[in-house]
Enzyme design. Structure first.
Site, PDB file in Angstrom:
ATOM      1  N   SER A   1      12.543  61.830  91.581  1.00 24.90           N
ATOM      2  CA  SER A   1      13.569  60.795  91.683  1.00 24.90           C
ATOM      3  C   SER A   1      13.465  59.906  90.448  1.00 24.90           C
ATOM      4  O   SER A   1      13.590  60.406  89.333  1.00 24.90           O
ATOM      5  CB  SER A   1      13.401  60.005  92.992  1.00 24.90           C
ATOM      6  N   THR A   2      13.218  58.618  90.623  1.00 29.44           N
ATOM      7  CA  THR A   2      13.197  57.694  89.488  1.00 29.44           C
ATOM      8  C   THR A   2      12.171  58.129  88.445  1.00 29.44           C
ATOM      9  O   THR A   2      10.993  58.300  88.762  1.00 29.44           O
ATOM     10  CB  THR A   2      12.859  56.268  89.966  1.00 29.44           C
TER      11      THR A   2
ATOM     12  N   HIS B   1      17.040  63.368  92.725  1.00 28.94           N
ATOM     13  CA  HIS B   1      18.042  62.470  93.301  1.00 28.94           C
ATOM     14  C   HIS B   1      19.050  62.052  92.229  1.00 28.94           C
ATOM     15  O   HIS B   1      18.676  61.468  91.211  1.00 28.94           O
ATOM     16  CB  HIS B   1      17.366  61.225  93.878  1.00 28.94           C
TER      17      HIS B   1
ATOM     18  N   MET C   1      10.797  56.696  93.451  1.00 26.89           N
ATOM     19  CA  MET C   1      10.676  55.672  94.495  1.00 26.89           C
ATOM     20  C   MET C   1      10.710  56.316  95.876  1.00 26.89           C
ATOM     21  O   MET C   1      11.297  57.377  96.057  1.00 26.89           O
ATOM     22  CB  MET C   1      11.839  54.679  94.400  1.00 26.89           C
TER      23      MET C   1
ATOM     24  N   ASP D   1      10.388  60.470  99.889  1.00 21.50           N
ATOM     25  CA  ASP D   1      11.006  61.787 100.072  1.00 21.50           C
ATOM     26  C   ASP D   1      10.083  62.877  99.530  1.00 21.50           C
ATOM     27  O   ASP D   1       9.547  62.769  98.427  1.00 21.50           O
ATOM     28  CB  ASP D   1      12.349  61.834  99.343  1.00 21.50           C
TER      29      ASP D   1
END
Length: 348
Positions: free
Chosen positions: A162-163, A188, A280, A283
């Protein structure tokens, strides 16, 4: 706790005002300045020393990408890009994330409810950026040799991020050999961004990188990026089966979700390697645990090399991670895990 000192850079006076109103509503954020273009922003960065910069991707004079590249080279700092949901906006945002921007938000628009939701997300991402580790773009890692995944023909690699994941994937995937096992990736990202992301990655890699399509056969030497937005991505039919894109509610707030992908490959047991990268939230933690319990090898990006140590931390705390690996060592570790027998996983 001191508020996050934020500088807004946008050529639109109305957008600057909107962003300031959104950010100022959060008591944990202080807007210390607003700049209409990069040259003014450069001077304000020196004078105000902000914690986080929000940056418009397209501006007159010096465009946002050129300014970002200069920032990350001379004074790395957390930057959140403000983008539009267009093909051009997607391409520029992907490049910004590759260059080291921590995250991005889409410019607020729509109904009052939409704008309220945008405001919450903007504040969340600015505060997360303040806790992140700014980095000056992807690392150029050594090319892994052909054949380094071993002779087994049934291995598969599943990656969640993600991030900070765009930058991490631009470091890892170009290093992978052209005969790599199939690689399934959930990063994401909005629906309009994943095709541009796959195309940009493909231009850098020896493996072929594609946006996944429903029913696509899973082949060695290919990376499948889950399309953003509307579907979850699963593997169906074993390690050399096919991609299944299915509708469903968001899982843990995400669609596609890393957990859904990981749970779908868990039945492959020792034939699959799971990798959780910077991001972040949590998940992927439960899915990676299911993989490990089924005999898969599981790796997590080390805290020191994450932009945001959230998803790897959650996976580690769940007992899902066999080994933490720095970003620069990750390609070799993944391929070594592909060669390893289940009993030797701890030596990856």
């Amino acid at each position: 706790m001191k508020p996050v000192r934020t500088l807004i850079v946008d050529d639109s006076a109305s957008m600057r005002a909107t962003l300031k109103r959104m950010l100022s509503a959060d008591p944990e954020i202080e807007v210390v300045g607003m700049a209409p273009e990069p040259y003014a922003a450069r001077d304000m960065i020196k004078a105000l020393n902000p914690d986080v910069l929000t940056l418009d991707v397209e501006m007159p004079g010096m465009d946002g990408l050129s300014f970002l590249e200069r920032i990350m080279r001379l004074r790395p700092m957390p930057v959140v890009m403000c983008s539009t949901l267009t093909a051009r906006g997607a391409q520029v945002t992907i490049e910004a994330l590759r260059l080291g921007a921590v995250d991005y938000v889409t410019k607020p628009s729509g109904t009052p409810e939409d704008i309220e939701r945008d405001a919450e997300l903007l504040c969340e991402k600015v505060k997360a950026a303040a806790r992140s580790v700014a980095r000056a773009g992807p690392q150029r890692l050594p090319m892994q040799p052909k054949g380094s995944a071993g002779a087994r023909g049934d291995t598969l690699i599943a990656i969640g991020s993600s991030t900070g994941g765009v930058e991490a994937l631009f470091s890892i995937l170009p290093s992978m050999p052209e005969d790599s096992p199939p690689i399934l990736v959930v990063q994401h990202m909005p629906a309009t961004f994943t095709r541009s992301f796959a195309e940009r990655l493909n231009s850098e890699c020896r493996v072929q990188v594609v946006e996944a399509t429903n029913g696509a056969a899973v082949q060695p030497g290919t990376v499948y990026i889950a399309p953003g937005g509307l579907m979850h991505m699963e593997l169906s039919g074993g390690a050399r089966g096919h991609i299944k894109l299915r509708p469903g509610d968001p899982v843990g707030g995400h669609r596609p979700a890393v957990d859904v992908l990981f749970r779908s490959v868990a039945p492959l047991g020792p034939s699959v390697v799971g990798v959780i990268l910077t991001g972040m939230g949590a998940d992927g933690a439960t899915g990676l645990l299911a993989m490990r319990q089924a005999g898969a090898r599981t790796l997590a990006q080390s805290r020191e090399t994450c932009v945001v140590w959230g998803m790897p931390r959650a996976a580690k705390e769940a007992g899902a991670v066999e080994k933490e690996v720095g970003l620069s060592a990750m390609p070799e570790a993944i391929l070594k895990a592909c060669r390893a027998e289940t009993s030797k996983v701890g030596s990856v």
